[in-house]
Motif scaffolding. Structure first.
Motif, PDB file in Angstrom:
ATOM      1  N   SER A  56       0.878  -1.222   0.017  1.00 40.68           N
ATOM      2  CA  SER A  56      -0.079   0.027   0.003  1.00 40.68           C
ATOM      3  C   SER A  56       0.961   1.306   0.146  1.00 40.68           C
ATOM      4  CB  SER A  56      -1.190  -0.091   1.296  1.00 40.68           C
ATOM      5  OG  SER A  56      -1.779  -1.007   1.030  1.00 40.68           O
ATOM      6  N   THR A  57       0.503   2.209  -0.745  1.00 37.15           N
ATOM      7  CA  THR A  57       1.118   3.658  -0.676  1.00 37.15           C
ATOM      8  C   THR A  57       0.332   4.894  -0.359  1.00 37.15           C
ATOM      9  OG1 THR A  57       0.748   3.966  -3.043  1.00 37.15           O
ATOM     10  CG2 THR A  57       2.620   2.780  -2.562  1.00 37.15           C
ATOM     11  N   PHE A  58       1.045   5.526   0.246  1.00 38.06           N
ATOM     12  CA  PHE A  58       0.384   6.970   0.620  1.00 38.06           C
ATOM     13  C   PHE A  58       1.493   8.024   0.270  1.00 38.06           C
ATOM     14  CE2 PHE A  58      -1.431  10.482   2.845  1.00 38.06           C
ATOM     15  CZ  PHE A  58      -0.276  11.238   3.375  1.00 38.06           C
ATOM     16  N   TYR A  59       0.770   9.241  -0.459  1.00 38.61           N
ATOM     17  CA  TYR A  59       1.442  10.164  -1.072  1.00 38.61           C
ATOM     18  C   TYR A  59       0.856  11.528  -0.227  1.00 38.61           C
ATOM     19  CZ  TYR A  59       3.446   7.154  -4.597  1.00 38.61           C
ATOM     20  OH  TYR A  59       3.875   6.122  -5.049  1.00 38.61           O
ATOM     21  N   THR A  60       1.577  12.503   0.252  1.00 38.21           N
ATOM     22  CA  THR A  60       1.010  13.624   0.493  1.00 38.21           C
ATOM     23  C   THR A  60       0.355  14.501  -0.698  1.00 38.21           C
ATOM     24  OG1 THR A  60       1.485  15.525   2.175  1.00 38.21           O
ATOM     25  CG2 THR A  60       3.029  15.028   0.220  1.00 38.21           C
ATOM     26  N   SER A  61      -0.377  15.174  -0.496  1.00 36.95           N
ATOM     27  CA  SER A  61      -1.463  15.809  -1.551  1.00 36.95           C
ATOM     28  C   SER A  61      -0.304  16.706  -2.623  1.00 36.95           C
ATOM     29  CB  SER A  61      -2.395  16.849  -1.092  1.00 36.95           C
ATOM     30  OG  SER A  61      -1.791  17.631  -0.612  1.00 36.95           O
ATOM     31  N   SER A  62       0.695  17.510  -2.061  1.00 35.45           N
ATOM     32  CA  SER A  62       1.506  18.367  -2.759  1.00 35.45           C
ATOM     33  C   SER A  62       2.421  17.499  -3.714  1.00 35.45           C
ATOM     34  CB  SER A  62       2.625  19.138  -1.911  1.00 35.45           C
ATOM     35  OG  SER A  62       3.376  18.301  -1.212  1.00 35.45           O
ATOM     36  N   VAL A  63       2.705  16.015  -3.746  1.00 34.64           N
ATOM     37  CA  VAL A  63       3.477  15.457  -4.629  1.00 34.64           C
ATOM     38  C   VAL A  63       2.783  14.350  -5.548  1.00 34.64           C
ATOM     39  CG1 VAL A  63       5.376  15.649  -3.149  1.00 34.64           C
ATOM     40  CG2 VAL A  63       4.126  13.513  -3.100  1.00 34.64           C
ATOM     41  N   LYS A  64       1.393  14.117  -5.113  1.00 33.34           N
ATOM     42  CA  LYS A  64       0.873  13.290  -5.916  1.00 33.34           C
ATOM     43  C   LYS A  64       0.663  13.397  -7.473  1.00 33.34           C
ATOM     44  CE  LYS A  64      -2.828  11.438  -2.613  1.00 33.34           C
ATOM     45  NZ  LYS A  64      -4.158  11.539  -2.166  1.00 33.34           N
ATOM     46  N   GLY A  65       0.962  12.198  -8.131  1.00 33.37           N
ATOM     47  CA  GLY A  65       0.983  12.740  -9.473  1.00 33.37           C
ATOM     48  C   GLY A  65       2.440  12.903 -10.172  1.00 33.37           C
ATOM     49  N   ARG A  66       3.253  13.086  -9.136  1.00 31.51           N
ATOM     50  CA  ARG A  66       4.839  13.603  -9.543  1.00 31.51           C
ATOM     51  C   ARG A  66       5.672  12.695  -9.179  1.00 31.51           C
ATOM     52  NH1 ARG A  66       6.721  18.213  -7.778  1.00 31.51           N
ATOM     53  NH2 ARG A  66       5.751  18.415  -5.891  1.00 31.51           N
ATOM     54  N   PHE A  67       5.247  12.277  -7.622  1.00 31.47           N
ATOM     55  CA  PHE A  67       6.387  11.280  -7.060  1.00 31.47           C
ATOM     56  C   PHE A  67       5.896   9.678  -7.347  1.00 31.47           C
ATOM     57  CE2 PHE A  67       8.524  14.459  -4.046  1.00 31.47           C
ATOM     58  CZ  PHE A  67       8.803  15.236  -5.281  1.00 31.47           C
ATOM     59  N   THR A  68       6.892   8.862  -7.218  1.00 29.92           N
ATOM     60  CA  THR A  68       6.263   7.627  -7.280  1.00 29.92           C
ATOM     61  C   THR A  68       7.376   6.541  -6.441  1.00 29.92           C
ATOM     62  OG1 THR A  68       5.354   7.723  -9.687  1.00 29.92           O
ATOM     63  CG2 THR A  68       5.760   5.520  -8.767  1.00 29.92           C
ATOM     64  N   LEU A  69       6.642   5.708  -5.608  1.00 34.00           N
ATOM     65  CA  LEU A  69       7.450   4.967  -4.784  1.00 34.00           C
ATOM     66  C   LEU A  69       7.532   3.567  -5.516  1.00 34.00           C
ATOM     67  CD1 LEU A  69       6.110   5.260  -1.300  1.00 34.00           C
ATOM     68  CD2 LEU A  69       8.253   6.029  -1.977  1.00 34.00           C
ATOM     69  N   SER A  70       8.698   3.058  -5.290  1.00 29.72           N
ATOM     70  CA  SER A  70       9.171   1.552  -5.662  1.00 29.72           C
ATOM     71  C   SER A  70       9.896   0.944  -5.068  1.00 29.72           C
ATOM     72  CB  SER A  70       9.480   1.217  -7.205  1.00 29.72           C
ATOM     73  OG  SER A  70      10.669   1.959  -7.295  1.00 29.72           O
ATOM     74  N   ARG A  71      10.393  -0.253  -4.839  1.00 33.28           N
ATOM     75  CA  ARG A  71      11.296  -1.241  -3.966  1.00 33.28           C
ATOM     76  C   ARG A  71      11.703  -2.346  -4.862  1.00 33.28           C
ATOM     77  NH1 ARG A  71       7.093  -3.320   0.378  1.00 33.28           N
ATOM     78  NH2 ARG A  71       6.053  -5.037  -0.949  1.00 33.28           N
ATOM     79  N   ASP A  72      12.940  -2.449  -4.560  1.00 35.17           N
ATOM     80  CA  ASP A  72      13.539  -3.734  -5.304  1.00 35.17           C
ATOM     81  C   ASP A  72      13.898  -4.622  -4.066  1.00 35.17           C
ATOM     82  OD1 ASP A  72      15.585  -5.624  -6.226  1.00 35.17           O
ATOM     83  OD2 ASP A  72      16.303  -4.133  -7.616  1.00 35.17           O
ATOM     84  N   ASN A  73      13.232  -5.718  -3.824  1.00 35.11           N
ATOM     85  CA  ASN A  73      13.334  -6.816  -2.853  1.00 35.11           C
ATOM     86  C   ASN A  73      14.753  -7.247  -2.631  1.00 35.11           C
ATOM     87  OD1 ASN A  73      10.550  -5.851  -2.025  1.00 35.11           O
ATOM     88  ND2 ASN A  73       9.789  -7.770  -3.087  1.00 35.11           N
ATOM     89  N   ASN A  74      15.127  -7.483  -3.862  1.00 34.86           N
ATOM     90  CA  ASN A  74      16.666  -8.129  -3.916  1.00 34.86           C
ATOM     91  C   ASN A  74      17.796  -7.292  -3.508  1.00 34.86           C
ATOM     92  OD1 ASN A  74      15.646 -10.504  -4.755  1.00 34.86           O
ATOM     93  ND2 ASN A  74      15.590  -9.728  -7.084  1.00 34.86           N
ATOM     94  N   LYS A  75      17.664  -6.016  -3.590  1.00 39.27           N
ATOM     95  CA  LYS A  75      18.569  -4.928  -3.109  1.00 39.27           C
ATOM     96  C   LYS A  75      18.208  -4.458  -1.821  1.00 39.27           C
ATOM     97  CE  LYS A  75      20.020  -4.000  -7.900  1.00 39.27           C
ATOM     98  NZ  LYS A  75      20.221  -2.824  -8.950  1.00 39.27           N
ATOM     99  N   ASN A  76      16.950  -4.843  -1.419  1.00 43.87           N
ATOM    100  CA  ASN A  76      16.539  -4.055  -0.028  1.00 43.87           C
ATOM    101  C   ASN A  76      16.595  -2.494  -0.202  1.00 43.87           C
ATOM    102  OD1 ASN A  76      16.280  -6.532   1.520  1.00 43.87           O
ATOM    103  ND2 ASN A  76      18.428  -6.609   1.626  1.00 43.87           N
ATOM    104  N   THR A  77      16.023  -2.201  -1.199  1.00 40.51           N
ATOM    105  CA  THR A  77      16.097  -0.653  -1.455  1.00 40.51           C
ATOM    106  C   THR A  77      14.799  -0.251  -1.912  1.00 40.51           C
ATOM    107  OG1 THR A  77      18.423  -0.872  -2.410  1.00 40.51           O
ATOM    108  CG2 THR A  77      17.159   1.014  -3.039  1.00 40.51           C
ATOM    109  N   LEU A  78      14.384   1.040  -1.303  1.00 39.38           N
ATOM    110  CA  LEU A  78      13.370   1.933  -1.687  1.00 39.38           C
ATOM    111  C   LEU A  78      13.707   2.913  -2.606  1.00 39.38           C
ATOM    112  CD1 LEU A  78      10.145   2.409  -1.062  1.00 39.38           C
ATOM    113  CD2 LEU A  78      11.174   3.932   0.835  1.00 39.38           C
ATOM    114  N   TYR A  79      12.788   3.304  -3.597  1.00 41.08           N
ATOM    115  CA  TYR A  79      13.243   4.298  -4.369  1.00 41.08           C
ATOM    116  C   TYR A  79      12.102   5.414  -4.293  1.00 41.08           C
ATOM    117  CZ  TYR A  79      16.236   0.863  -6.423  1.00 41.08           C
ATOM    118  OH  TYR A  79      17.363   0.079  -6.707  1.00 41.08           O
ATOM    119  N   LEU A  80      12.431   6.499  -4.675  1.00 39.16           N
ATOM    120  CA  LEU A  80      11.565   7.784  -4.785  1.00 39.16           C
ATOM    121  C   LEU A  80      11.658   8.143  -6.030  1.00 39.16           C
ATOM    122  CD1 LEU A  80       9.135   9.118  -3.703  1.00 39.16           C
ATOM    123  CD2 LEU A  80      10.825  10.868  -2.767  1.00 39.16           C
ATOM    124  N   GLN A  81      10.894   8.194  -7.154  1.00 41.63           N
ATOM    125  CA  GLN A  81      11.019   8.764  -8.319  1.00 41.63           C
ATOM    126  C   GLN A  81      10.541  10.045  -8.402  1.00 41.63           C
ATOM    127  OE1 GLN A  81      12.969   7.737 -11.469  1.00 41.63           O
ATOM    128  NE2 GLN A  81      12.218   9.646 -12.011  1.00 41.63           N
TER     129      GLN A  81
END
Length: 116
Positions: A56-81
């Motif tokens: 599940s994801t949550f984005y604050t209103s000021s970044v909705k539509g501009r920022f995107t979360l993703s993760r790479d489980n193999n690298k134990n890494t969270l990304y913010l595009q």
């Protein structure tokens, strides 16, 4: 103890893009939730976006539509595009993790500057 290491910050022009990374020292799938916060000069730290273990994801209103979360489980890494960046997005961005025991952990932050 969960250690978090952010990277990817830098200087970008308005309208540009950046991708932030947060590498965790533990299996990311054991973490209840991972979030990005930011703190602009003279302002309080604010929640930007959250990704839970279930996806599940949550984005604050000021970044909705501009920022995107993703993760790479193999690298134990969270990304913010981050896209369509604005000067108001200028801040130090911090990664946060809520571990399985509900303890909270922070990274040291990475600076994002949006300026022409």
């Amino acid at each position: 103890q969960v250690q978090l290491a952010e990277s990817g910050g830098g200087l970008v022009q308005p309208g540009g893009s950046l991708r932030l990374s947060c590498e965790a020292s533990t299996d990311i799938l054991l973490i209840n939730a991972m979030s990005w916060y930011r703190q602009a000069p003279g302002k309080e730290r604010e929640l930007v976006a959250t990704l839970t273990r279930s996806g599940s994801t949550f984005y604050t209103s000021s970044v909705k539509g501009r920022f995107t979360l993703s993760r790479d489980n193999n690298k134990n890494t969270l990304y913010l595009q981050m896209s369509s960046l604005k000067p108001d997005d200028t801040a130090v961005y911090y990664c946060n993790a809520v571990a399985s025991d509900n303890s909270r952990h922070w990274g040291k932050g990475t600076l994002v500057t949006v300026s022409s």
